[in-house]
Design a protein around this motif. Structure first.
Motif, PDB file in Angstrom:
ATOM      1  N   PRO A 189       0.827  -1.043  -0.350  1.00  0.00           N
ATOM      2  CA  PRO A 189      -0.381  -0.126   0.015  1.00  0.00           C
ATOM      3  C   PRO A 189       1.410   1.359  -0.308  1.00  0.00           C
ATOM      4  CG  PRO A 189      -0.248  -1.186   2.408  1.00  0.00           C
ATOM      5  CD  PRO A 189       0.415  -1.868   0.944  1.00  0.00           C
ATOM      6  N   LYS A 190       1.867   1.076   0.281  1.00  0.00           N
ATOM      7  CA  LYS A 190       3.177   2.936   0.655  1.00  0.00           C
ATOM      8  C   LYS A 190       3.457   2.695  -1.077  1.00  0.00           C
ATOM      9  CE  LYS A 190       3.492   3.206   5.218  1.00  0.00           C
ATOM     10  NZ  LYS A 190       4.703   2.899   6.540  1.00  0.00           N
ATOM     11  N   LEU A 191       4.435   1.689  -1.732  1.00  0.00           N
ATOM     12  CA  LEU A 191       5.229   2.232  -2.257  1.00  0.00           C
ATOM     13  C   LEU A 191       4.441   0.301  -3.770  1.00  0.00           C
ATOM     14  CD1 LEU A 191       6.794   3.368  -4.858  1.00  0.00           C
ATOM     15  CD2 LEU A 191       8.847   2.045  -3.260  1.00  0.00           C
ATOM     16  N   PRO A 192       3.395   0.543  -4.254  1.00  0.00           N
ATOM     17  CA  PRO A 192       2.594  -0.208  -5.443  1.00  0.00           C
ATOM     18  C   PRO A 192       3.593  -0.300  -6.791  1.00  0.00           C
ATOM     19  CG  PRO A 192       0.839   1.332  -5.005  1.00  0.00           C
ATOM     20  CD  PRO A 192       2.328   2.057  -4.499  1.00  0.00           C
ATOM     21  N   ALA A 193       3.761  -1.354  -6.778  1.00  0.00           N
ATOM     22  CA  ALA A 193       4.355  -1.451  -7.974  1.00  0.00           C
ATOM     23  C   ALA A 193       3.116  -1.647  -9.382  1.00  0.00           C
ATOM     24  CB  ALA A 193       4.892  -2.525  -8.241  1.00  0.00           C
ATOM     25  N   ALA A 194       3.550  -0.748 -10.494  1.00  0.00           N
ATOM     26  CA  ALA A 194       2.700  -0.856 -11.692  1.00  0.00           C
ATOM     27  C   ALA A 194       2.698  -2.256 -12.104  1.00  0.00           C
ATOM     28  CB  ALA A 194       2.745   0.041 -12.425  1.00  0.00           C
ATOM     29  N   PRO A 195       1.294  -2.640 -12.446  1.00  0.00           N
ATOM     30  CA  PRO A 195       1.464  -4.216 -13.168  1.00  0.00           C
ATOM     31  C   PRO A 195       1.745  -4.007 -14.399  1.00  0.00           C
ATOM     32  CG  PRO A 195      -0.241  -3.521 -10.969  1.00  0.00           C
ATOM     33  CD  PRO A 195       0.085  -2.282 -11.842  1.00  0.00           C
ATOM     34  N   GLU A 196       2.421  -5.416 -14.468  1.00  0.00           N
ATOM     35  CA  GLU A 196       2.792  -5.398 -15.952  1.00  0.00           C
ATOM     36  C   GLU A 196       2.537  -5.993 -16.218  1.00  0.00           C
ATOM     37  OE1 GLU A 196       6.808  -5.760 -15.720  1.00  0.00           O
ATOM     38  OE2 GLU A 196       7.452  -3.625 -15.508  1.00  0.00           O
TER      39      GLU A 196
END
Length: 157
Positions: A35-42
């Protein structure tokens, strides 16, 4: 060092590749997991353009992504215009994550293939090394800047 948003400098985070076909579902999973640093889903099952080298093929005229990697369909001009901006096929996960962002989300992690990775793949298509390095550097800089601009614009400040 801990920033005001609670993130630690050098802290590990999630990777972006997820086996989803629904971008919004993938974005929700990523937000729940980090929740603090989500990765953009590829979402490479949704579009081959979402893979790191697929993003190169989508950006450079004359390149396609195949099971064997990058392939040139014609001679590649290292100075050709690049299509690096957020794209619904290539960046569906990022676009969905940005749309779900709320006031508490300080950042989104994105991945961009670096110039060494891109140059290596380009030389594999038969492009001369110097031209491949020049194009790879242009791509990496332009793609990173385009994604950064999108993330900055998307996040509430």
């Amino acid at each position: 060092m801990v920033g005001t948003d609670g993130l630690h400098a050098g802290a590990s985070s999630a990777i972006g590749s997820l086996p989803y076909l629904d971008a919004e579902e993938a974005a929700r999973v990523m937000l729940a997991a980090a929740p603090k640093l989500p990765a953009a889903p590829e979402l490479i099952r949704l579009s081959p353009a979402a893979s790191l080298l697929g993003s190169v093929a989508a950006a450079v005229p004359g390149l396609v992504m195949t099971a064997a990697g990058l392939q040139a369909t014609r001679p590649i001009d290292p100075e050709s215009p690049l299509d690096v901006g957020p794209d619904p096929a290539r960046d569906a996960g990022l676009l969905a994550l940005a749309a779900l962002a709320d006031d508490g989300l300080p950042a989104i992690k994105v991945q961009v293939p670096g110039p060494v990775t891109v140059a290596t793949a380009l030389t594999g298509t038969g492009m001369p090394v110097i031209e491949a390095r020049r194009l790879a550097l242009r791509f990496a800089r332009a793609r990173a800047a385009a994604l950064l601009d999108h993330v900055v614009d998307a996040l509430p400040m």
